[in-house]
Design an enzyme around this catalytic site. Structure first.
Site, PDB file in Angstrom:
ATOM      1  N   HIS A 367       8.480 -49.415   5.115  1.00 34.92           N
ATOM      2  CA  HIS A 367       8.279 -48.317   6.060  1.00 34.92           C
ATOM      3  C   HIS A 367       6.832 -48.147   6.506  1.00 34.92           C
ATOM      4  CE1 HIS A 367      12.336 -46.448   5.412  1.00 34.92           C
ATOM      5  NE2 HIS A 367      12.211 -47.008   4.228  1.00 34.92           N
ATOM      6  N   LYS A 558       5.689 -33.258  13.001  1.00 31.49           N
ATOM      7  CA  LYS A 558       5.716 -34.396  12.077  1.00 31.49           C
ATOM      8  C   LYS A 558       4.621 -34.144  11.056  1.00 31.49           C
ATOM      9  CE  LYS A 558       4.882 -37.118  15.718  1.00 31.49           C
ATOM     10  NZ  LYS A 558       5.800 -38.241  15.644  1.00 31.49           N
ATOM     11  N   ARG A 559       4.580 -34.935   9.962  1.00 31.51           N
ATOM     12  CA  ARG A 559       3.484 -34.805   9.020  1.00 31.51           C
ATOM     13  C   ARG A 559       2.143 -34.944   9.733  1.00 31.51           C
ATOM     14  NH1 ARG A 559       4.771 -34.859   3.434  1.00 31.51           N
ATOM     15  NH2 ARG A 559       2.524 -34.774   3.179  1.00 31.51           N
ATOM     16  N   LYS A 564      -1.207 -40.474  13.353  1.00 33.32           N
ATOM     17  CA  LYS A 564      -0.266 -39.853  14.293  1.00 33.32           C
ATOM     18  C   LYS A 564      -0.990 -39.137  15.430  1.00 33.32           C
ATOM     19  CE  LYS A 564       3.194 -39.102  10.593  1.00 33.32           C
ATOM     20  NZ  LYS A 564       4.415 -39.855  10.966  1.00 33.32           N
ATOM     21  N   THR A 666      11.411 -41.073  13.698  1.00 33.90           N
ATOM     22  CA  THR A 666      12.810 -40.703  13.853  1.00 33.90           C
ATOM     23  C   THR A 666      12.919 -39.363  14.585  1.00 33.90           C
ATOM     24  OG1 THR A 666      12.692 -39.884  11.579  1.00 33.90           O
ATOM     25  CG2 THR A 666      13.798 -41.985  11.926  1.00 33.90           C
ATOM     26  N   LYS A 670      15.461 -37.909  17.624  1.00 30.52           N
ATOM     27  CA  LYS A 670      16.132 -36.611  17.612  1.00 30.52           C
ATOM     28  C   LYS A 670      15.856 -35.860  18.912  1.00 30.52           C
ATOM     29  CE  LYS A 670      15.619 -36.679  12.648  1.00 30.52           C
ATOM     30  NZ  LYS A 670      14.672 -36.427  11.546  1.00 30.52           N
TER      31      LYS A 670
HETATM   32  C1  26Q Z   1       3.841 -43.255  -2.650  1.00 29.47           C
HETATM   33  C2  26Q Z   1       3.167 -43.282  -3.852  1.00 29.47           C
HETATM   34  C3  26Q Z   1       2.769 -42.108  -4.458  1.00 29.47           C
HETATM   35  C4  26Q Z   1       3.055 -40.901  -3.851  1.00 29.47           C
HETATM   36  C5  26Q Z   1       3.737 -40.876  -2.664  1.00 29.47           C
HETATM   37  C6  26Q Z   1       4.125 -42.052  -2.054  1.00 29.47           C
HETATM   38  C7  26Q Z   1       4.828 -42.006  -0.757  1.00 29.47           C
HETATM   39  C8  26Q Z   1       5.737 -41.008  -0.466  1.00 29.47           C
HETATM   40  C9  26Q Z   1       6.373 -40.954   0.744  1.00 29.47           C
HETATM   41  C10 26Q Z   1       4.592 -42.969   0.206  1.00 29.47           C
HETATM   42  C11 26Q Z   1       5.234 -42.919   1.416  1.00 29.47           C
HETATM   43  C12 26Q Z   1       6.130 -41.913   1.713  1.00 29.47           C
HETATM   44  C13 26Q Z   1       6.836 -41.759   2.982  1.00 29.47           C
HETATM   45  C14 26Q Z   1       6.687 -42.555   4.023  1.00 29.47           C
HETATM   46  C15 26Q Z   1       7.396 -42.308   5.280  1.00 29.47           C
HETATM   47  O1  26Q Z   1       8.014 -41.278   5.463  1.00 29.47           O
HETATM   48  N1  26Q Z   1       7.368 -43.259   6.224  1.00 29.47           N
HETATM   49  C16 26Q Z   1       8.049 -43.095   7.484  1.00 29.47           C
HETATM   50  O2  26Q Z   1       9.349 -43.637   7.362  1.00 29.47           O
HETATM   51  C17 26Q Z   1      10.136 -43.373   8.507  1.00 29.47           C
HETATM   52  C18 26Q Z   1      11.525 -43.892   8.252  1.00 29.47           C
HETATM   53  O3  26Q Z   1      11.537 -45.282   8.303  1.00 29.47           O
HETATM   54  C19 26Q Z   1       9.520 -43.977   9.737  1.00 29.47           C
HETATM   55  O4  26Q Z   1      10.256 -43.572  10.850  1.00 29.47           O
HETATM   56  C20 26Q Z   1       8.063 -43.521   9.896  1.00 29.47           C
HETATM   57  O5  26Q Z   1       7.442 -44.218  10.962  1.00 29.47           O
HETATM   58  C21 26Q Z   1       7.305 -43.764   8.608  1.00 29.47           C
HETATM   59  O6  26Q Z   1       5.996 -43.231   8.705  1.00 29.47           O
END
Ligand code: 26Q
Length: 835
Positions: A367, A558-559, A564, A666, A670
């Site tokens: 991702h 979004k975050r 972004k 995503t 939406k």
């Molecule tokens: C990893 C290690 C330690 C703590 C947290 C994490 C962690 C947690 C969540 C790393 C990444 C995430 C989330 C990533 C994320 O949401 N990515 C998004 O995924 C979507 C679904 O595929 C995409 O549409 C987005 O582009 C992408 O940013």
């Protein structure tokens, strides 16, 4: 007791009288409340049980059907499931929404005041977690035997409030009033090992065997949540693990007479599933996070293996024919050495056989492309916490590197680059490389992202394993994101083309001719205006902020992340403000710019961006000169429920990441299916949105991924852009010199410095001019409502591709090789069971 089907009361009646009786009886007998003295929450809990009752038999029948059919199953392993609220979703999917509403109303209540008492299950950060939740909905809707596995965090994503313009985090104690959807499985409990040491010895046949000894163990206890598909026939299962202290842990200290220490130790092991890490990219290396990952992976694999072994007596070699395991990013990738451990140490398989089984079982979804966001763990930490797994990782690496060097003799640099162990600057395990090597398929989440994966971060691997890398473009569930959240538009669509679009979103294309139908366009505009008015009313009531539903709702939700580029949005807002100040009679439509999103608590720049948005909003919203042309609002605590309220009211969807940084997005999908027009870069799924809706029906600006690459290779100097554009210079100076922070003029200097003295990593300055120009085109189009509506309707009509049903269909055929199990009568309350 023997199984006596005639004793089972089938709770499936959905007529209004029965529902009313069920509601009041649940309130009394399950919640224990006097109907004369109840709160909305009591009613919510009672009603949730009425709904759950109506899913439970279908759920058991679904599980029974999978078992009897001995079908291949898919297990979706994810650290996050961002489910949101469940009540309305279940009612609609189970198909008794109208009866339910009538029952509630006849009892003198209304659904909305009860429904909002539900705490949302915010067990995820953002896109990745919400994608997992959409996938569960699609798996069940497509009748696929798919099971989610994750962690039952006691605290989900933190709640955000805005105080004096700053983000304040509060814990999300979502289980405080109980969770009516889950079933606690106190008997489904597994031991998970940590620490200790590994003893190697030769067995009677001279084979090397490993034992992992003297470990500190934590128990994982299962909680099951039924996941109904649309139509309510198939109800799948989401199994989340909660940490429990082991009994021997307690005993050890109790026997020493140290009561406090015993209870303290218990608390500490149960901390494992306490809280979701609120970080959606960087900030890694925390020991508790690695423990969480292994904890849920180990429990899930034990559970999967027990299911496999109890199912039809297959030899272990058959595992890949019976089981597919999808890794949602690298977070569960420790599952690869863990399955190897089970096959080697428990089943006594030889390496090659075990490895073949493992690779054919797993697949991995990536991702992110940002190298600094790829998960790595210090070898030292892994050695201390998971010593047996580290040894297996070493062995995997040795086998892999031997194969590579056989194919590329003497290429030592290649060996160094692809090694699962990063040897530079403190040895670390590269989890993404482990996931690639141990999977038969690796997929990106949008076309561009999947291409860039092969040419950038995983270039070497794409050459070594050319058939392994594929694309599967993300999607979203049209049930929650259109049918539930936007009833006005859903009804309009259904009146025009019938109801089948809900589980076949490609049918939306039948709306195409209506884009030229003036009455339909008028109705569409009325629907959008109604949604905006409803949102405005809610915002007024909850926050005291006035949004004008006649204004264009220009939205970025979004975050908060530098890549972004919420800051680029702010540049546009300030530019517009300056133009209006200079020329209050400027001919442009009124805009209401809405931003929302959480910043990771430790992400300083992101938090400063939130403060800037609020300070800019404060200045602009108090300036009478621009009052009827521009308004800015930061929507606090953006989450799934807020998204469901906001998205139907969006006119303009801001998708403005630097090209090559947003894997897919995503939220962009939406908003498209809800009839917003997109302003965006050629990044992630925006590219495919343009392909689908047509380039005349989307606002594209900025440099392409290739141009961005070239820009930085050439040597990008943001000052060139600063000096070349007077409006941009003015905007940056206002931010940097305290125009929006008179009380603290240097407050936003770090943002200015990031852009001009630190190289503007996300090329905001380079894309500014093109962004502003395209925003002018947006203005122009908005002044012709019918033209705007025509394009918006075409967006809806051509958005069918972005259903997660399509996405899951592709996973099922291209990766998992699983087939639907259509509900049959054979599984309903059989005469005898378990023979
Ligand atoms: C990893 C290690 C330690 C703590 C947290 C994490 C962690 C947690 C969540 C790393 C990444 C995430 C989330 C990533 C994320 O949401 N990515 C998004 O995924 C979507 C679904 O595929 C995409 O549409 C987005 O582009 C992408 O940013």
């Amino acid at each position: 007791m023997s199984y006596q089907p005639d004793l089972i009361q089938e709770i499936d009646s959905m007529d209004v009288e029965t529902l009313k009786r069920a509601m009041i009886n649940r309130l009394i007998y399950s919640i224990g409340k006097d109907p004369l003295e109840t709160s909305h929450r009591d009613w919510f809990l009672a009603l949730a049980q009425v709904v759950r009752d109506r899913m439970t038999l279908r759920w058991m029948e679904t599980m029974r059907g999978y078992y009897l059919g001995d079908v291949k199953r898919v297990y979706y392993l994810s650290m996050e499931f961002l489910i949101g609220r469940t009540l309305r979703n279940s009612l609609l999917n189970m198909g008794f929404y109208d009866e339910f509403i009538q029952a509630i109303e006849e009892m003198g209540m209304d659904l909305d005041s009860i429904r909002i008492m539900e705490e949302e299950a915010g067990l995820g950060n953002g896109g990745l977690g919400r994608l997992a939740a959409c996938f569960l909905d699609s798996l069940a809707t497509l009748h696929l035997p798919g099971f989610g596995y994750g962690i039952r965090y006691e605290y989900g994503m933190f709640a955000q409030s805005i105080e004096n313009g700053y983000q304040i985090e509060r814990p999300d104690n979502w289980l405080r009033y109980g969770n009516p959807w889950e079933f606690a499985r106190t008997e489904v409990i597994y031991r998970v090992q940590f620490r200790g040491h590994v003893a190697a010895q030769h067995d009677s046949q001279g084979r090397l065997c490993h034992q992992w000894l003297d470990t500190e163990d934590v128990m994982a206890m299962a909680f099951d949540t039924p996941i109904p598909g649309h139509g309510g026939q198939t109800v799948n299962n989401l199994r989340l693990w909660a940490a429990k202290a082991t009994r021997d842990f307690d005993l050890k200290y109790f026997n020493e007479g140290n009561y406090i220490k015993a209870v303290d130790g218990k608390n500490r092991s149960e901390n494992l599933s306490k809280v979701l890490y609120p970080d959606d990219t960087t900030e890694m290396g925390r020991e508790l996070r690695l423990k969480q990952e292994y904890f849920f992976v180990s429990a899930s694999l034990q559970d999967i293996m027990i299911g496999f072994e109890s199912d039809g007596g297959h030899p272990v070699e058959d595992l890949p024919n019976e089981v597919a395991i999808q890794l949602n990013d690298t977070h569960p990738s420790i599952a690869i050495p863990e399955l190897m451990r089970i096959l080697l140490d428990k089943h006594g398989l030889d390496w090659d056989k075990a490895w073949d089984i493992t690779c054919r079982t797993f697949s991995y979804t990536n991702h992110t492309l940002q190298p600094e966001a790829l998960e790595t763990w210090p070898v030292k930490l892994m050695e201390a916490l998971l010593p047996r797994l580290l040894l297996i990782i070493y062995d995997i690496n040795q086998h892999f590197l031997r194969e590579v060097s056989n194919r590329h003799p003497g290429d030592l640099d290649l060996i160094r680059r692809v090694s699962l162990i990063d040897e530079d600057g403190g040895r670390r395990v590269r989890m993404a490389y482990l996931a690639i090597v141990g999977s038969h398929k690796v997929n990106g989440v949008a076309k561009l992202h999947s291409e860039l994966m092969k040419t950038t971060i995983f270039r070497d691997f794409a050459q070594i394993f050319p058939d392994r890398f594929i694309n599967i473009t993300n999607g979203v569930t049209p049930r929650r994101w259109l049918n539930h959240s936007n009833p006005a538009l859903s009804n309009l669509i259904t009146r025009a083309i019938g109801p089948t679009w809900v589980d076949d979103l490609s049918r939306l294309k039948e709306l195409t001719p209506l884009a030229d139908d003036k009455t339909f366009l008028k109705e569409f505009l009325e629907v959008k205006h109604g949604n905006k008015a409803r949102l405005a009313e809610m915002v007024k009531r909850r926050h005291g902020v006035e949004l004008d539903p006649d204004a264009m709702f220009d939205t970025q939700i979004k975050r908060i992340h530098e890549y972004k580029r919420q800051l680029l949005n702010v540049f546009h807002i300030i530019t517009r403000y300056n133009r209006l100040r200079a020329n209050p009679n400027l001919d442009c439509p009124k805009r209401c710019v809405i931003l929302g999103g959480k910043a990771a608590p430790g992400y300083r720049v992101a938090k400063l961006i939130i403060k800037l948005i609020n300070d800019v909003a404060d200045t602009i919203n108090h300036d009478p000169v621009v009052a009827d042309k521009l308004k800015v609002w930061f929507a606090p605590n953006y989450n799934v429920s807020r998204a469901m309220e906001l998205i139907p009211a969006v006119d303009l969807s801001e998708q403005i990441s630097m090209a090559g940084t947003e894997a897919s997005g995503t939220g962009n999908m939406k908003m498209t299916i809800n009839g917003a027009l997109t302003i965006g870069t050629l990044d992630g799924a925006n590219i495919e949105i343009r392909e689908e809706v047509g380039e005349d029906n989307i606002f594209i600006f900025g440099k392409t991924a290739a141009e961005i690459q070239e820009l930085f290779q050439r040597g990008y100097n943001p000052w060139d852009y600063y000096y070349a554009n007077a409006e941009l210079q003015q905007v940056l100076d206002m931010i940097g010199n305290g125009y929006f922070s008179m009380d603290e003029p240097l407050r936003f200097r770090p943002l200015f410095d990031e852009l001009l003295h630190n190289g503007d990593r996300y090329a905001l300055l380079a894309d500014y001019q093109s962004y502003i120009q395209v925003q002018e085109e947006v203005d122009k189009l908005y002044q012709t409502p019918e033209e705007w509506a025509r394009k918006a309707v075409l967006n809806v009509a051509r958005s069918g591709y972005f259903s997660s049903d399509r996405t899951i269909g592709e996973y099922a055929s291209q990766i998992w090789n699983v087939l639907p199990v259509l509900p049959t009568d054979d599984v309903r309350l059989p005469e005898r069971w378990n023979d």
